[in-house]
Structure formats: C-alpha cells, structure tokens
Design a protein around this motif. Sequence first.
Motif, PDB file in Angstrom:
ATOM      1  N   HIS A 177      77.778  -4.118 -18.548  1.00  0.00           N
ATOM      2  CA  HIS A 177      77.138  -3.805 -19.833  1.00  0.00           C
ATOM      3  C   HIS A 177      75.959  -4.742 -20.032  1.00  0.00           C
ATOM      4  O   HIS A 177      75.864  -5.790 -19.379  1.00  0.00           O
ATOM      5  N   PRO A 178      74.995  -4.393 -20.888  1.00  0.00           N
ATOM      6  CA  PRO A 178      73.707  -5.085 -20.946  1.00  0.00           C
ATOM      7  C   PRO A 178      73.768  -6.603 -21.098  1.00  0.00           C
ATOM      8  O   PRO A 178      72.977  -7.312 -20.477  1.00  0.00           O
ATOM      9  N   SER A 179      74.668  -7.120 -21.920  1.00  0.00           N
ATOM     10  CA  SER A 179      74.713  -8.571 -22.136  1.00  0.00           C
ATOM     11  C   SER A 179      75.097  -9.298 -20.850  1.00  0.00           C
ATOM     12  O   SER A 179      74.462 -10.291 -20.459  1.00  0.00           O
ATOM     13  N   LEU A 180      76.145  -8.820 -20.178  1.00  0.00           N
ATOM     14  CA  LEU A 180      76.582  -9.458 -18.941  1.00  0.00           C
ATOM     15  C   LEU A 180      75.549  -9.273 -17.832  1.00  0.00           C
ATOM     16  O   LEU A 180      75.317 -10.185 -17.027  1.00  0.00           O
ATOM     17  N   ASP A 181      74.919  -8.104 -17.804  1.00  0.00           N
ATOM     18  CA  ASP A 181      73.868  -7.857 -16.819  1.00  0.00           C
ATOM     19  C   ASP A 181      72.703  -8.824 -17.029  1.00  0.00           C
ATOM     20  O   ASP A 181      72.139  -9.368 -16.071  1.00  0.00           O
ATOM     21  N   ALA A 182      72.346  -9.043 -18.305  1.00  0.00           N
ATOM     22  CA  ALA A 182      71.234  -9.948 -18.624  1.00  0.00           C
ATOM     23  C   ALA A 182      71.562 -11.380 -18.210  1.00  0.00           C
ATOM     24  O   ALA A 182      70.692 -12.112 -17.719  1.00  0.00           O
ATOM     25  N   ALA A 183      72.815 -11.780 -18.395  1.00  0.00           N
ATOM     26  CA  ALA A 183      73.229 -13.128 -17.978  1.00  0.00           C
ATOM     27  C   ALA A 183      73.084 -13.284 -16.469  1.00  0.00           C
ATOM     28  O   ALA A 183      72.611 -14.321 -15.977  1.00  0.00           O
ATOM     29  N   ARG A 184      73.488 -12.256 -15.732  1.00  0.00           N
ATOM     30  CA  ARG A 184      73.362 -12.301 -14.269  1.00  0.00           C
ATOM     31  C   ARG A 184      71.894 -12.380 -13.852  1.00  0.00           C
ATOM     32  O   ARG A 184      71.515 -13.172 -12.973  1.00  0.00           O
ATOM     33  N   GLU A 185      71.054 -11.582 -14.495  1.00  0.00           N
ATOM     34  CA  GLU A 185      69.628 -11.575 -14.157  1.00  0.00           C
ATOM     35  C   GLU A 185      68.978 -12.920 -14.474  1.00  0.00           C
ATOM     36  O   GLU A 185      68.118 -13.402 -13.723  1.00  0.00           O
ATOM     37  N   GLY A 186      69.394 -13.539 -15.592  1.00  0.00           N
ATOM     38  CA  GLY A 186      68.862 -14.856 -15.942  1.00  0.00           C
ATOM     39  C   GLY A 186      69.258 -15.907 -14.922  1.00  0.00           C
ATOM     40  O   GLY A 186      68.463 -16.785 -14.565  1.00  0.00           O
ATOM     41  N   PHE A 187      70.484 -15.835 -14.443  1.00  0.00           N
ATOM     42  CA  PHE A 187      70.991 -16.760 -13.426  1.00  0.00           C
ATOM     43  C   PHE A 187      70.147 -16.668 -12.155  1.00  0.00           C
ATOM     44  O   PHE A 187      69.705 -17.686 -11.608  1.00  0.00           O
ATOM     45  N   ILE A 188      69.902 -15.443 -11.704  1.00  0.00           N
ATOM     46  CA  ILE A 188      69.126 -15.230 -10.476  1.00  0.00           C
ATOM     47  C   ILE A 188      67.682 -15.693 -10.674  1.00  0.00           C
ATOM     48  O   ILE A 188      67.066 -16.267  -9.760  1.00  0.00           O
ATOM     49  N   ALA A 189      67.136 -15.471 -11.881  1.00  0.00           N
ATOM     50  CA  ALA A 189      65.763 -15.896 -12.178  1.00  0.00           C
ATOM     51  C   ALA A 189      65.626 -17.417 -12.091  1.00  0.00           C
ATOM     52  O   ALA A 189      64.622 -17.934 -11.569  1.00  0.00           O
ATOM     53  N   ALA A 190      66.627 -18.145 -12.572  1.00  0.00           N
ATOM     54  CA  ALA A 190      66.590 -19.611 -12.503  1.00  0.00           C
ATOM     55  C   ALA A 190      66.623 -20.086 -11.050  1.00  0.00           C
ATOM     56  O   ALA A 190      65.925 -21.041 -10.683  1.00  0.00           O
ATOM     57  N   LEU A 191      67.429 -19.424 -10.222  1.00  0.00           N
ATOM     58  CA  LEU A 191      67.485 -19.778  -8.803  1.00  0.00           C
ATOM     59  C   LEU A 191      66.126 -19.545  -8.141  1.00  0.00           C
ATOM     60  O   LEU A 191      65.643 -20.394  -7.372  1.00  0.00           O
TER      61      LEU A 191
END
Length: 331
Positions: free
Chosen positions: A45-59
């Motif tokens: 769902h969008p919130s969890l997806d956004a958290a994953r995308e933010g994690f990858i962006a930081a890496l």
Amino acid sequence: MKKSLAIVLMGVLLLLSACGGGSKETSGEKKEKEVKIGITQIVEHPSLDAAREGFIAALKDAGYEEGKNLKLDYQNAQGDMNTNLSIAQKLVSDKNDLILAIATPSAQAVLKNTKEIPVLFTAITDPVGAQLVKSIEKPGGNSTGTSDTHPDAIKNTIAAIKKFVPNAKKVGIIYNNGEPNSVVNVKNAKKAIEAEGLEAVETTITAGSEVKQAAESLVGRVDVLYIPKDNTVVAALESVITVANAKDIPTFVGEGDSVKRGAFASYGLNYHDLGYSTGKMAVEILKGKKPSEIPVGFPEKLELVINKKAAAEEGITLTEDLIKDAKIVGE
C-alpha cells in the motif's frame, strides 16, 4: 628446425601472457564489493511503498546503486503470514549483508530467524512493545530503525473530528486485531476519543476481503469513521471509501497517503522521509556501525492533510478558516 619452432612457441606463450596481464591492468581498478540487502514488506500500500522508495533513495544518494555495487532482493507477503515467514527465512538463508523489514509482522518474522544479520525496520508503531528492541535509546541486539508513531498524530486527528464534524458523537473504528500495531493504535485512539467526549464503536476483521462488510456494518451506527494505521484495512481502503461516500460518513485516517487515496483527513507524516531516514541508518551500518548503537528514529513533523473531493462526497462543508493550515489534495 626444432629449435626454431621452440623459439616461436615460446614467443607465442610470452605474447599470450602479456595480453592476459594487460587485460587485467586495463580492466580498471579492483571491483567494489557488492552489497546484498533483502527487503521484506508485509503488504502493498502507498505508505509502505513510499517508505521502501525513501530507503532506496538514501542508499543511492550515499553511493549504493543497483547494477553497480548493490543487489536488492525485494519480497512482498501480500498480507499472508505464512508467506511473510517464508520470506524472512529466505532472506536470512541468502546471507544478506542487511535486511530491511517494513511493518511490524515483517520485522518480527525476520528477527525470529536471525540474531546475526543487521536488521532495520520502518513503519513500526511500537518497536518496544513488539519486542523488536530493548529500548528506544539503546536498541540492543541486531536491530533498530524508525517508528511511524508521532506522539501527537492520533490525538490531533481525533481532535479534528470535533473541528470538522462538530455534531459527531460516535466514531467507528475498523481494524485487524491480529496486527499488534493496530491494537496499540486503537488503544490510543480510544483514549483520544473518550477525551474528546466521543464514543468509540469497534469492528474487527481478519482479512482484506472482510473490510467492505465491516464498513457497511457501521452504517447508521456511527457519525464518522476512523481508520488507524492498520496494514490489512489500509490495503483495502477503497472498500471503506466506497461505503463512506455512498452514506456521507466522513472518514479520518492514520496517515496522509490514505487521504490522497480518497479519505477525508489526517494528521500524517511523510513515509518517504521516514524510509529515507532508515536508509541513512543502513549506510552507517554498512560502514561498520552496529544496530545496537543507533537509537530508534521518529517522524519529525506532522501536517494536516485534507481531501477536498472527499469532503464534498462525505457531506463536509469546508471554510477558509478550517483549511488555512492544511495541505489540500483531491482538488
């Protein structure tokens, strides 16, 4: 003749040897070691997806990029607890350098299977209560991460019910009582509801297929709906919104992404930012820091998010004074 042939062969061998050595030298510097990170997410769902995308962006911002020096293995359990456990076991057996667990059930499953691999979590309601860490400041063990529980989020959202629906008396809550995070959220929501002089009316579900029926069961019994940060219900949020719009029931939610999807309002946080903070923790760990040395992080700010289209659908009249400090979506 034999002597000449031997000289020729020696020359060929020397040439081949030189070519081989040259290829190693011209291949560039020594290849950087590839980092392996497993990601497990309980449901889409969008919130969890956004958290994953933010994690990858930081890496990526720190120099870790797929196809270069990073290998990601993303797995989604789609709400199935048996699948969730199987994913955890696979990511551990694959000997990843680090595992990211998104939402409480995912983190609990991973930590049941490893005490050695560093584990980061995000979008967690109560890390201590879920036994993911010993304490917020000193996690201990092999895990740390970020919680999506801002101390004022639920209180402010419930207070907004009185602001936007002043005649409301009963608040319907739909949640999965098998999710530990939801039980905590609902407990806090009921306290806030009672503090505002309102009455909570609960209904529980065990699967996404039951969400619409649960919403329909509250029609005529409540004045507004409150949907907490429950992974099962939020994954099927459109079922709630369909009923709410048809019956003019204002719907308040636990996070801003659900407002964008059609709910009316929430004091929410940015899950991409939350995931990004978790990604920065991952970088620290990959550079040698232990999870036990990194305190659990929390959202730094909240914002009131209002969906104008949902307001019209659910019978709420908005004034400039009511929305002056809000982020408006759905226009």
